[in-house]
Design a protein around this motif. Structure first.
Motif, PDB file in Angstrom:
ATOM      1  N   VAL A 265      -3.343   6.276  -9.426  1.00  0.00           N
ATOM      2  CA  VAL A 265      -3.893   5.827  -8.147  1.00  0.00           C
ATOM      3  C   VAL A 265      -3.607   6.858  -7.034  1.00  0.00           C
ATOM      4  O   VAL A 265      -4.439   7.079  -6.156  1.00  0.00           O
ATOM      5  CB  VAL A 265      -3.413   4.399  -7.765  1.00  0.00           C
ATOM      6  N   TYR A 266      -2.452   7.510  -7.097  1.00  0.00           N
ATOM      7  CA  TYR A 266      -2.136   8.502  -6.060  1.00  0.00           C
ATOM      8  C   TYR A 266      -2.874   9.807  -6.329  1.00  0.00           C
ATOM      9  O   TYR A 266      -3.397  10.432  -5.424  1.00  0.00           O
ATOM     10  CB  TYR A 266      -0.625   8.753  -5.984  1.00  0.00           C
ATOM     11  N   LYS A 267      -2.915  10.217  -7.578  1.00  0.00           N
ATOM     12  CA  LYS A 267      -3.502  11.524  -7.868  1.00  0.00           C
ATOM     13  C   LYS A 267      -5.028  11.483  -7.873  1.00  0.00           C
ATOM     14  O   LYS A 267      -5.681  12.390  -7.357  1.00  0.00           O
ATOM     15  CB  LYS A 267      -2.991  12.027  -9.229  1.00  0.00           C
TER      16      LYS A 267
ATOM     17  N   GLY B 252       0.819  -1.220   0.000  1.00  0.00           N
ATOM     18  CA  GLY B 252       0.000   0.000   0.000  1.00  0.00           C
ATOM     19  C   GLY B 252       0.849   1.264   0.000  1.00  0.00           C
ATOM     20  O   GLY B 252       0.335   2.368  -0.174  1.00  0.00           O
ATOM     21  N   HIS B 253       2.168   1.108   0.241  1.00  0.00           N
ATOM     22  CA  HIS B 253       3.047   2.296   0.333  1.00  0.00           C
ATOM     23  C   HIS B 253       4.338   2.131  -0.446  1.00  0.00           C
ATOM     24  O   HIS B 253       5.257   2.931  -0.277  1.00  0.00           O
ATOM     25  CB  HIS B 253       3.382   2.583   1.807  1.00  0.00           C
ATOM     26  N   GLU B 254       4.423   1.105  -1.268  1.00  0.00           N
ATOM     27  CA  GLU B 254       5.680   0.843  -1.972  1.00  0.00           C
ATOM     28  C   GLU B 254       6.078   2.000  -2.898  1.00  0.00           C
ATOM     29  O   GLU B 254       7.251   2.201  -3.173  1.00  0.00           O
ATOM     30  CB  GLU B 254       5.584  -0.456  -2.789  1.00  0.00           C
ATOM     31  N   PHE B 255       5.092   2.732  -3.376  1.00  0.00           N
ATOM     32  CA  PHE B 255       5.403   3.782  -4.356  1.00  0.00           C
ATOM     33  C   PHE B 255       5.255   5.201  -3.791  1.00  0.00           C
ATOM     34  O   PHE B 255       5.220   6.158  -4.552  1.00  0.00           O
ATOM     35  CB  PHE B 255       4.524   3.611  -5.606  1.00  0.00           C
ATOM     36  N   ASP B 256       5.146   5.332  -2.477  1.00  0.00           N
ATOM     37  CA  ASP B 256       4.951   6.672  -1.892  1.00  0.00           C
ATOM     38  C   ASP B 256       6.049   7.641  -2.354  1.00  0.00           C
ATOM     39  O   ASP B 256       5.771   8.757  -2.794  1.00  0.00           O
ATOM     40  CB  ASP B 256       4.974   6.610  -0.354  1.00  0.00           C
ATOM     41  N   ASN B 257       7.297   7.204  -2.245  1.00  0.00           N
ATOM     42  CA  ASN B 257       8.404   8.106  -2.603  1.00  0.00           C
ATOM     43  C   ASN B 257       8.501   8.329  -4.103  1.00  0.00           C
ATOM     44  O   ASN B 257       8.890   9.407  -4.557  1.00  0.00           O
ATOM     45  CB  ASN B 257       9.735   7.569  -2.076  1.00  0.00           C
ATOM     46  N   VAL B 258       8.133   7.296  -4.856  1.00  0.00           N
ATOM     47  CA  VAL B 258       8.192   7.427  -6.316  1.00  0.00           C
ATOM     48  C   VAL B 258       7.189   8.504  -6.761  1.00  0.00           C
ATOM     49  O   VAL B 258       7.498   9.364  -7.588  1.00  0.00           O
ATOM     50  CB  VAL B 258       7.864   6.074  -6.997  1.00  0.00           C
ATOM     51  N   TYR B 259       6.010   8.449  -6.185  1.00  0.00           N
ATOM     52  CA  TYR B 259       4.998   9.453  -6.576  1.00  0.00           C
ATOM     53  C   TYR B 259       5.469  10.858  -6.202  1.00  0.00           C
ATOM     54  O   TYR B 259       5.323  11.799  -6.975  1.00  0.00           O
ATOM     55  CB  TYR B 259       3.651   9.143  -5.910  1.00  0.00           C
ATOM     56  N   LYS B 260       6.060  10.973  -5.010  1.00  0.00           N
ATOM     57  CA  LYS B 260       6.562  12.283  -4.573  1.00  0.00           C
ATOM     58  C   LYS B 260       7.555  12.821  -5.610  1.00  0.00           C
ATOM     59  O   LYS B 260       7.524  13.991  -5.978  1.00  0.00           O
ATOM     60  CB  LYS B 260       7.269  12.110  -3.211  1.00  0.00           C
ATOM     61  N   SER B 261       8.405  11.944  -6.073  1.00  0.00           N
ATOM     62  CA  SER B 261       9.412  12.346  -7.051  1.00  0.00           C
ATOM     63  C   SER B 261       8.766  12.705  -8.397  1.00  0.00           C
ATOM     64  O   SER B 261       9.172  13.674  -9.055  1.00  0.00           O
ATOM     65  CB  SER B 261      10.414  11.201  -7.177  1.00  0.00           C
ATOM     66  N   MET B 262       7.724  11.971  -8.773  1.00  0.00           N
ATOM     67  CA  MET B 262       7.045  12.258 -10.054  1.00  0.00           C
ATOM     68  C   MET B 262       6.428  13.661 -10.069  1.00  0.00           C
ATOM     69  O   MET B 262       6.557  14.393 -11.037  1.00  0.00           O
ATOM     70  CB  MET B 262       5.855  11.288 -10.240  1.00  0.00           C
ATOM     71  N   VAL B 263       5.736  13.985  -8.981  1.00  0.00           N
ATOM     72  CA  VAL B 263       4.980  15.240  -9.008  1.00  0.00           C
ATOM     73  C   VAL B 263       5.847  16.485  -8.793  1.00  0.00           C
ATOM     74  O   VAL B 263       5.382  17.603  -8.985  1.00  0.00           O
ATOM     75  CB  VAL B 263       3.783  15.241  -8.029  1.00  0.00           C
ATOM     76  N   GLU B 264       7.089  16.260  -8.419  1.00  0.00           N
ATOM     77  CA  GLU B 264       8.017  17.406  -8.333  1.00  0.00           C
ATOM     78  C   GLU B 264       8.430  17.886  -9.720  1.00  0.00           C
ATOM     79  O   GLU B 264       8.856  19.019  -9.901  1.00  0.00           O
ATOM     80  CB  GLU B 264       9.300  16.965  -7.621  1.00  0.00           C
ATOM     81  N   LYS B 265       8.302  16.995 -10.688  1.00  0.00           N
ATOM     82  CA  LYS B 265       8.821  17.305 -12.030  1.00  0.00           C
ATOM     83  C   LYS B 265       7.889  18.262 -12.777  1.00  0.00           C
ATOM     84  O   LYS B 265       6.679  18.179 -12.673  1.00  0.00           O
ATOM     85  CB  LYS B 265       8.976  16.016 -12.866  1.00  0.00           C
ATOM     86  N   GLU B 266       8.514  19.139 -13.544  1.00  0.00           N
ATOM     87  CA  GLU B 266       7.731  20.099 -14.330  1.00  0.00           C
ATOM     88  C   GLU B 266       7.640  19.715 -15.799  1.00  0.00           C
ATOM     89  O   GLU B 266       6.816  20.240 -16.542  1.00  0.00           O
ATOM     90  CB  GLU B 266       8.361  21.495 -14.197  1.00  0.00           C
ATOM     91  N   GLU B 267       8.540  18.829 -16.217  1.00  0.00           N
ATOM     92  CA  GLU B 267       8.555  18.457 -17.635  1.00  0.00           C
ATOM     93  C   GLU B 267       9.140  17.053 -17.777  1.00  0.00           C
ATOM     94  O   GLU B 267       9.902  16.603 -16.914  1.00  0.00           O
ATOM     95  CB  GLU B 267       9.408  19.445 -18.429  1.00  0.00           C
TER      96      GLU B 267
END
Ligand code: SF4
Length: 383
Positions: free
Chosen positions: A119-121, A7-22
């Protein structure tokens, strides 16, 4: 991959994804193209990266195509999404790592990006693909059949009610799927094939980007089946096995004529070689759990099977059970019958390769799909 924090394996991955602007898509080809319409609405795509100099010259799908060293990369702000198919992926991952990029920080894998992002957004379960096998019946006798038919005592055929129940359950749990693949056996020999395609298309077509089935090019469906297929949004992969089974060459030509006549979309698939998973020559029974987890993680296989209310971590693990050369999987399944919406992230994690053990039972008897598997065979070579 072995589950450590379901349920939390991708928590950090998502955080990293949404920091990106392009983002750049690495891989200007058919595989990546299918993700474009869905992702274009969500993220800022700057262009493609590809090692092919022709593509760098011409661009792709209206985007500029760069070589890796040409892009403007701003650490933390720019992301690269690998959009090549599984078999070609390891060399791109290596190339990016050599150039100093870090996975899940600087670059992502497209199927992971898609499912984790949605799933996160949006709290929505998006899958890139699923495989669905209504029957293993086939008229060919391929040595390296990936249904393991040569090992099976009999064909496996599902009743319509079972098939329908699985489809309905699947769409209760999954919001959107890019590719729903009805496979075989030879699907055109399954007596309910038209009903399956029609049911999927009419009831869930708005949640499926591509509904696809396949044929070995040696079977001509009857006109009533072709009529139903022509009224569905479905595409058919026609495998070209003419070299292996030349006695069916006339049928192959006639099939294409019929598909044209009914305006059914199809693609001819010319494979240069197959991989034999070689369960009769593979024995990893003495390997440790850690070694097996590595074997599973290095395998490029990405299909999961839907059957009897369950998803199977690897569809070959499931097929081997059906063929009687593997015990029915237990801790490498996700049981949709006991699913509840609070398990959405777990379901996505499972689809992206996590399970309790970190590998499947059948991995101990399977060489896997990777460049390291030495057992390459000619497509559809017959027994
Ligand atoms: S090694 Fe075989 S059983 Fe294991 S994941 Fe790969 S294809 Fe599936």
């Amino acid at each position: 991959m072995k589950w450590h924090n379901p349920g939390h394996e991708f928590d950090n991955v998502y955080k990293s994804m949404v920091e990106k602007e392009e983002f750049y898509f690495f891989g200007a080809g058919d595989y990546g193209k299918q993700f474009l319409p869905i992702m274009e609405k969500e993220i800022n795509i700057k262009g493609y990266i590809d090692n092919n100099t022709d593509k760098q010259r011409t661009g792709y799908e209206g985007y500029t195509c760069y070589s890796l060293d040409q892009i403007d990369f701003f650490a933390g702000k720019t992301g690269i999404i690998i959009t090549v198919s599984q078999m070609q992926r390891s060399s791109i991952v290596e190339q990016l790592k050599r150039a100093g990029y870090e996975k899940d920080m600087d670059f992502f894998i497209i199927e992971e990006f898609l499912s984790v992002y949605f799933v996160y957004k949006y709290d929505k379960v998006y899958f890139s693909s699923i495989s669905f096998l209504p029957s293993t019946v086939c008229n060919l006798k391929c040595k390296a059949c990936l249904n393991f038919n040569p090992f099976a005592k009999q064909f496996y055929v599902r009743e319509w009610e079972q098939v329908k129940a699985d489809i309905d359950l699947f769409f209760k749990c999954v919001d959107h799927i890019m590719l729903f693949h009805v496979s075989g056996g030879e699907p055109m020999l399954y007596k309910h094939i038209a009903k399956v395609i029609d049911y999927l298309d009419k009831n869930y077509g708005d949640r499926i980007d591509t509904l696809r089935t396949v044929t070995n090019g040696t079977v001509i469906p009857d006109d009533s089946t072709l009529e139903v297929l022509s009224n569905c949004s479905v595409e058919i992969t026609v495998d070209d096995y003419r070299e292996a089974v030349p006695k069916y060459n006339d049928k192959f030509d006639f099939l294409l004529k019929k598909l044209d006549e009914y305006s059914i979309r199809y693609y001819i698939n010319y494979a240069s070689e197959w991989i034999d998973l070689a369960p009769d020559r593979t024995d990893f029974s003495m390997a440790s759990d850690e070694q097996m987890i590595k074997h599973f993680d290095n395998c490029c296989q990405s299909w999961q099977e839907l059957r009897d209310g369950k998803l199977f971590s690897c569809n070959y693990d499931a097929y081997a059970a059906v063929a009687g050369i593997n015990k029915e999987p237990d801790d490498e399944i996700f049981d949709l019958r006991t699913y509840s919406p609070d398990l959405k992230r777990n379901l996505v994690e499972f689809r992206l390769g996590y399970n309790v053990k970190g590998y499947t039972n059948f991995c101990r008897k399977c060489m896997g799909i990777s460049e390291k598997n030495p057992y390459k065979v000619a497509p559809a070579e017959q027994i």
